[in-house]
Structures are given as C-alpha cells and as structure tokens.
Design a protein around this motif. Sequence first.
Motif, mmCIF file in Angstrom:
data_model
loop_
_atom_site.group_PDB
_atom_site.id
_atom_site.type_symbol
_atom_site.label_atom_id
_atom_site.label_comp_id
_atom_site.label_asym_id
_atom_site.label_seq_id
_atom_site.Cartn_x
_atom_site.Cartn_y
_atom_site.Cartn_z
ATOM 1 N N TYR A 16 43.058 77.745 9.783
ATOM 2 C CA TYR A 16 43.943 76.980 8.910
ATOM 3 C C TYR A 16 44.700 77.917 7.983
ATOM 4 C CZ TYR A 16 45.379 73.966 5.019
ATOM 5 O OH TYR A 16 46.102 73.327 4.038
ATOM 6 N N HIS A 41 46.353 75.789 12.522
ATOM 7 C CA HIS A 41 46.590 74.512 11.860
ATOM 8 C C HIS A 41 47.316 74.742 10.539
ATOM 9 C CE1 HIS A 41 43.854 72.188 14.507
ATOM 10 N NE2 HIS A 41 43.239 73.366 14.606
ATOM 11 N N ARG A 43 49.786 72.277 7.408
ATOM 12 C CA ARG A 43 50.414 71.034 6.972
ATOM 13 C C ARG A 43 51.477 71.374 5.944
ATOM 14 N NH1 ARG A 43 47.479 69.910 10.529
ATOM 15 N NH2 ARG A 43 46.068 68.133 10.759
ATOM 16 N N ASP A 58 39.640 65.698 3.489
ATOM 17 C CA ASP A 58 39.868 64.970 4.737
ATOM 18 C C ASP A 58 40.434 65.907 5.808
ATOM 19 O OD1 ASP A 58 38.974 62.633 3.611
ATOM 20 O OD2 ASP A 58 40.977 61.804 3.232
ATOM 21 N N LEU A 59 41.344 66.768 5.427
ATOM 22 C CA LEU A 59 41.925 67.712 6.388
ATOM 23 C C LEU A 59 40.853 68.632 6.961
ATOM 24 C CD1 LEU A 59 44.399 69.085 7.731
ATOM 25 C CD2 LEU A 59 44.429 70.625 5.759
ATOM 26 N N ASP A 61 37.718 68.044 7.186
ATOM 27 C CA ASP A 61 36.866 67.242 8.069
ATOM 28 C C ASP A 61 37.495 67.100 9.451
ATOM 29 O OD1 ASP A 61 34.993 66.868 6.084
ATOM 30 O OD2 ASP A 61 35.768 64.900 5.465
ATOM 31 N N GLN A 62 38.826 67.021 9.499
ATOM 32 C CA GLN A 62 39.521 66.855 10.778
ATOM 33 C C GLN A 62 39.540 68.130 11.602
ATOM 34 O OE1 GLN A 62 43.498 65.440 9.872
ATOM 35 N NE2 GLN A 62 42.725 63.848 8.507
ATOM 36 N N ILE A 63 39.924 69.241 10.996
ATOM 37 C CA ILE A 63 40.138 70.453 11.795
ATOM 38 C C ILE A 63 38.941 71.386 11.820
ATOM 39 C CG2 ILE A 63 42.624 70.345 11.419
ATOM 40 C CD1 ILE A 63 42.418 72.526 9.391
ATOM 41 N N ARG A 64 38.026 71.266 10.848
ATOM 42 C CA ARG A 64 36.809 72.063 10.791
ATOM 43 C C ARG A 64 37.104 73.543 11.098
ATOM 44 N NH1 ARG A 64 33.134 68.180 10.270
ATOM 45 N NH2 ARG A 64 31.378 69.649 10.286
#
Length: 323
Positions: A16, A41, A43, A58-59, A61-64
């Motif tokens: 990320y 990843h 955003r 939340d992000l 949690d999604q991409i780990r």
Amino acid sequence: MTSFVPGPLDRESATYVAGHRGMVGSAIWRRLESAGFTDLHGRSSGELDLRERDLVFDLFDQIRPRYVVLAAGKVGGILANDSHPVDFLSDNLRIQTNVLDAALAHRVERLLFLGSSCIYPRLAPQPIREDSLLSGHLEPTNDAYAIAKIAGILGVQAVRRQYGLSWISAMPTNLYGPGDNYSPTGSHVLPALIRRYEEAREQGAPAVTNWGSGSPRREFLHVDDLADACLHLLEHYDDGVQVNVGTGQDATIREIAGFVAEAVGYRGETVWDTSKPDGTPRKLLDVTRLHDLGWTARTPLREGIAATVEWFRGHAGHLREVG
C-alpha cells in the motif's frame, strides 16, 4: 528484536502506497511497478480521506498489506506553511496516526515513513546529520509541519521498541520533478520559479521578481531518485534512526533561479525582493548513512531542472486550471 532480513521484498505481496497520487507517492508507485511489484494498492484523496480513522482501518481490512509506504500528507511552501500552521499540524498528525495505527493493528511487516528535512533545527550544523534531530529551534515558518513529521518518526521508533516491527523512516531533502505543486501560493521554491520564469518568457516580461535575497542555500533531489532510494532502504535498512536522503550538494537560490531561467530560455532581468522572508539560511543533508548503505543520487540538478521544465510545459494547461 526485529525480524527483518535485508534483501529483496516479495514482489507479489500486497503493498500500500499512501499518497500515491502526489509527487512523491506517484514516483514511488512508478519505481515499485518497474521493480516488478504486482499487488500495489492506492486510494486518491477523493476516494479515501486519510484523516478519517474508521475509513483507514476499513481499507487495511480490505487489502491487508504486507508492506506500506506512508507518503501522504499536507504539504506546501513557506507562504502556505506560515499562513496555515493549524492545517499543516492537524491534517498531518491525523493522517500519520491513522495509517500507523492501522498498520500496527495488521502487524505490517515493513513500513517506510517519509518525512522532510525541515524536521531539523533552523541553525543545525551543516551538513545536517541525523543526530541533529531535536537539538535546537525549528524554522518558525514551517514549525507546525515539522512537528507533525517529527511525531511520525517517533511513532515509527515507538512501534519498533514496543512491538519489534521493522519499520523505518526516511527524510528527503527538497524535492522536485513530475507531479509537483505549481500553485502560485502553495508551491515550493523550485516549481514556483519554473512557473514564474516560464510565464515571464511567454509574456515577454522584462523582469522576474523572486522572494528574499537569493542567498540561502538549498539542496534539491529529483523525485525519481528519491523513489529509488526508498526501495533501496526498504530492502537494505533496518534501524529506528531516520535516514537522510539527498545529493550531498547544494546551491544558492540565486544560482538555482539561474538554472531555471536558462532551462526556460528567459532572457530578462531577475530582481530580488528582500522584504520577503528567506527561510532557513542553509539546509544541506549529511547523506553518509545512505551512501554507506550503497545508494547515491544520479540526476544532476541542471539536467533534472531542464527535464522538469519540459514536464511542466506538457502539463501547464491543466496545472493552471487547478491553480
């Protein structure tokens, strides 16, 4: 004890890049892509406000992610920093705290936090060594931003101490290159000079007026060199001490303005408005630690400025529309 073993990162692991649309983040993204990273990843600020803690968690949690580069933040030049210290302090503290806490919750293996050379005291001995941190008074025109970045460094060090994760920090010198901010009121010195001289050339202006005396000395690093250094550090460095990233060479603002005028083909006069602030008299980083790790900058300043002028010309229409 941290568990990091120096060597290539896994190119297939989720990575990320916070701030991947900014000048620094986009350069790092390009470098990681060219190095073969396949699960990147990011955003945009329109997709995710990093100041909103729940959204950041939340992000993650999604991409780990296994790896994180924290290049997001509110940045600006002397005028912007001096005029809006609350914004620079609050926004950067929230962004950093949210990303670092989410990364800790997921026990991210490698995290690189990017700060700024303005973390060092205004009158630090030159060139500035990493151990100058917290040894004197900051430059008052950007002290709020500097304090936020110092907090980020200490956050990384605290995670290393308490949780043993192999997180690191890098402190770039003044940066320039593709994707910079060319706003008349929010830009740093080099993009401001490029826009000013290019517009003066287009308009046939007989003179260009620059802030200050032109005597302060500044070190500039091309952002693509920074991106390369970041990957090098991720694969070769594991210590809580922040690493200076720069060229080890500087020039006066007057000399740099001359390089810009040459690159844009401006033939008029340059006037210096000494009623405006100069900022820090000199800011040259000691890059011995980085050199000892096997990395040196490759882009000469004059060549880098010329290439950046060409990039600006190719994007000037859009940049002027947005300020």
